[in-house]
Motif scaffolding. Sequence first.
Motif, PDB file in Angstrom:
ATOM      1  N   TYR A   1      -7.806   3.183   3.856  1.00 34.72           N
ATOM      2  CA  TYR A   1      -8.802   2.947   2.806  1.00 34.72           C
ATOM      3  C   TYR A   1      -9.067   1.467   2.535  1.00 34.72           C
ATOM      4  N   LEU A   2      -8.586   0.555   3.383  1.00 30.34           N
ATOM      5  CA  LEU A   2      -8.716  -0.875   3.081  1.00 30.34           C
ATOM      6  C   LEU A   2     -10.156  -1.302   2.830  1.00 30.34           C
ATOM      7  N   PHE A   3     -11.102  -0.814   3.615  1.00 29.54           N
ATOM      8  CA  PHE A   3     -12.487  -1.263   3.493  1.00 29.54           C
ATOM      9  C   PHE A   3     -13.336  -0.268   2.714  1.00 29.54           C
ATOM     10  N   ASP A   4     -12.679   0.616   2.001  1.00 32.04           N
ATOM     11  CA  ASP A   4     -13.333   1.755   1.367  1.00 32.04           C
ATOM     12  C   ASP A   4     -13.259   1.626  -0.151  1.00 32.04           C
ATOM     13  N   SER A   5     -14.178   2.250  -0.839  1.00 30.50           N
ATOM     14  CA  SER A   5     -14.152   2.216  -2.307  1.00 30.50           C
ATOM     15  C   SER A   5     -12.970   2.986  -2.880  1.00 30.50           C
ATOM     16  N   ALA A   6     -12.229   3.708  -2.029  1.00 26.08           N
ATOM     17  CA  ALA A   6     -11.018   4.409  -2.482  1.00 26.08           C
ATOM     18  C   ALA A   6      -9.850   3.456  -2.716  1.00 26.08           C
ATOM     19  N   ASP A   7     -10.015   2.178  -2.405  1.00 26.41           N
ATOM     20  CA  ASP A   7      -8.953   1.185  -2.605  1.00 26.41           C
ATOM     21  C   ASP A   7      -8.889   0.810  -4.088  1.00 26.41           C
ATOM     22  N   THR A   8      -8.155   1.611  -4.838  1.00 27.27           N
ATOM     23  CA  THR A   8      -8.065   1.454  -6.295  1.00 27.27           C
ATOM     24  C   THR A   8      -6.615   1.190  -6.708  1.00 27.27           C
ATOM     25  N   LEU A   9      -6.424   0.861  -7.985  1.00 23.78           N
ATOM     26  CA  LEU A   9      -5.111   0.429  -8.472  1.00 23.78           C
ATOM     27  C   LEU A   9      -3.994   1.432  -8.211  1.00 23.78           C
ATOM     28  N   ASP A  10      -4.316   2.713  -8.243  1.00 25.21           N
ATOM     29  CA  ASP A  10      -3.273   3.718  -8.056  1.00 25.21           C
ATOM     30  C   ASP A  10      -2.701   3.714  -6.641  1.00 25.21           C
ATOM     31  N   LYS A  11      -3.352   3.005  -5.702  1.00 20.19           N
ATOM     32  CA  LYS A  11      -2.867   2.963  -4.316  1.00 20.19           C
ATOM     33  C   LYS A  11      -1.853   1.843  -4.089  1.00 20.19           C
ATOM     34  N   ILE A  12      -1.670   0.940  -5.056  1.00 27.74           N
ATOM     35  CA  ILE A  12      -0.687  -0.135  -4.885  1.00 27.74           C
ATOM     36  C   ILE A  12       0.728   0.436  -4.959  1.00 27.74           C
ATOM     37  N   ASP A  13       1.563   0.039  -4.035  1.00 30.94           N
ATOM     38  CA  ASP A  13       2.971   0.455  -4.014  1.00 30.94           C
ATOM     39  C   ASP A  13       3.749  -0.430  -4.984  1.00 30.94           C
ATOM     40  N   ARG A  14       3.664  -0.095  -6.258  1.00 26.94           N
ATOM     41  CA  ARG A  14       4.250  -0.952  -7.293  1.00 26.94           C
ATOM     42  C   ARG A  14       5.770  -1.052  -7.172  1.00 26.94           C
ATOM     43  N   ALA A  15       6.409   0.009  -6.699  1.00 23.70           N
ATOM     44  CA  ALA A  15       7.866  -0.014  -6.582  1.00 23.70           C
ATOM     45  C   ALA A  15       8.343  -1.057  -5.574  1.00 23.70           C
ATOM     46  N   SER A  16       7.450  -1.480  -4.661  1.00 19.37           N
ATOM     47  CA  SER A  16       7.845  -2.454  -3.642  1.00 19.37           C
ATOM     48  C   SER A  16       7.541  -3.894  -4.035  1.00 19.37           C
ATOM     49  N   LEU A  17       6.832  -4.113  -5.128  1.00 19.06           N
ATOM     50  CA  LEU A  17       6.413  -5.469  -5.473  1.00 19.06           C
ATOM     51  C   LEU A  17       7.610  -6.406  -5.684  1.00 19.06           C
ATOM     52  N   ILE A  18       8.604  -5.947  -6.446  1.00 18.34           N
ATOM     53  CA  ILE A  18       9.764  -6.814  -6.704  1.00 18.34           C
ATOM     54  C   ILE A  18      10.636  -6.961  -5.456  1.00 18.34           C
ATOM     55  N   PRO A  19      10.977  -5.878  -4.737  1.00 23.10           N
ATOM     56  CA  PRO A  19      11.749  -6.076  -3.506  1.00 23.10           C
ATOM     57  C   PRO A  19      11.047  -6.979  -2.490  1.00 23.10           C
ATOM     58  N   LEU A  20       9.729  -6.856  -2.358  1.00 24.42           N
ATOM     59  CA  LEU A  20       9.006  -7.738  -1.446  1.00 24.42           C
ATOM     60  C   LEU A  20       9.092  -9.187  -1.915  1.00 24.42           C
ATOM     61  N   THR A  21       8.969  -9.383  -3.220  1.00 28.24           N
ATOM     62  CA  THR A  21       9.067 -10.741  -3.761  1.00 28.24           C
ATOM     63  C   THR A  21      10.444 -11.332  -3.481  1.00 28.24           C
ATOM     64  N   ARG A  22      11.486 -10.549  -3.687  1.00 28.48           N
ATOM     65  CA  ARG A  22      12.845 -11.037  -3.407  1.00 28.48           C
ATOM     66  C   ARG A  22      13.023 -11.337  -1.924  1.00 28.48           C
TER      67      ARG A  22
ATOM     68  N   ALA B   1       0.800  -1.225   0.000  1.00 27.31           N
ATOM     69  CA  ALA B   1       0.000   0.000   0.000  1.00 27.31           C
ATOM     70  C   ALA B   1       0.833   1.277   0.000  1.00 27.31           C
ATOM     71  N   LEU B   2       0.370   2.249  -0.782  1.00 22.91           N
ATOM     72  CA  LEU B   2       0.911   3.604  -0.740  1.00 22.91           C
ATOM     73  C   LEU B   2       0.098   4.461   0.231  1.00 22.91           C
ATOM     74  N   ASP B   3       0.781   5.406   0.836  1.00 22.83           N
ATOM     75  CA  ASP B   3       0.090   6.405   1.647  1.00 22.83           C
ATOM     76  C   ASP B   3      -0.586   7.412   0.718  1.00 22.83           C
ATOM     77  N   THR B   4      -1.436   8.275   1.273  1.00 25.18           N
ATOM     78  CA  THR B   4      -2.197   9.220   0.454  1.00 25.18           C
ATOM     79  C   THR B   4      -2.193  10.606   1.083  1.00 25.18           C
ATOM     80  N   ARG B   5      -2.608  11.578   0.277  1.00 25.91           N
ATOM     81  CA  ARG B   5      -2.890  12.910   0.796  1.00 25.91           C
ATOM     82  C   ARG B   5      -4.185  13.395   0.160  1.00 25.91           C
TER      83      ARG B   5
END
Length: 295
Positions: free
Chosen positions: A250-271, A169-173
Amino acid sequence: MEPTQSAGAAAFIGSVLDPGNTYHYYVPYAIIQAKIPGVYVSQSDGAWLSEQLASGPVRVRLSVDSRATSHPSYNIVGDLPGRDEEIVMIGSHHDGPWDSAVEDASGTSLVLAQARYWSRRPASERPHRLRFILHAGHMAGGAGIYAYIKAHRKEFSSFVLEVHLEHVALDTRTKSDGSIVPIHQNVPRWFFTSRHASLEQAVSTALTEEKLTRSMLCAPDALGTAPPTDGGLYYTEGIPIAQFLSAPWYLFDSADTLDKIDRASLIPLTRAVIRIVDSTRTTTAAELRAEAPTP
């Protein structure tokens, strides 16, 4: 709603206090039919209602149109053979109430990434048999995980580790116009890890080597008797766990959309998860459980 019912209320009105000013909120984890009707309203509507109540009694008509129906949902499970028949399980859940990109399409993607990586390694290089599971019914009282545990409890003594992956998850403003935008900073990450020195060291090393900042190594009971999601149920069954979780508002909220995924962390987390899984090749289910717990 429990204290509201106990106080003798005729109905429940909850105001969702989030930056999106929405009433789209879903968290009926218990799946218990309430004795009174209930509804969530937006923050602005809740503020208006509070203002009216401040000046004296208010009469409100509450109209709720809801239907309860049954639908099948399935756990998705796949195995890869390894060096022995003991099991390391890597899991998440696959359901959510809205678009639910962070909860839990992001966790599902991490499990699939592990399956893809380990499927390309020969069985002799897999530390143990690897089991990949995506639970059903997470948003319906954890129905899928309870069903799995009931059906497989006799096998659990051969489980070396359960790695659970949820919410990248990414943080928001909130902008001046009220819109919500993600920022380039991850929500703090919790890694609930059973109190075994070798496992704690493996998780700590993985986080450090992959530069996963804003991450905390936590005891399984840091926030309660068990971690607050599916992996916690495996912990209470006596299985060592390493559970990744973050909890944006926003976990239980309709604001949980694709732009909130922390894509930069997907590969480091996988490793990092690959490192954690691979660290188990030097131990067995019995040996890890026999380790004296860390303070």
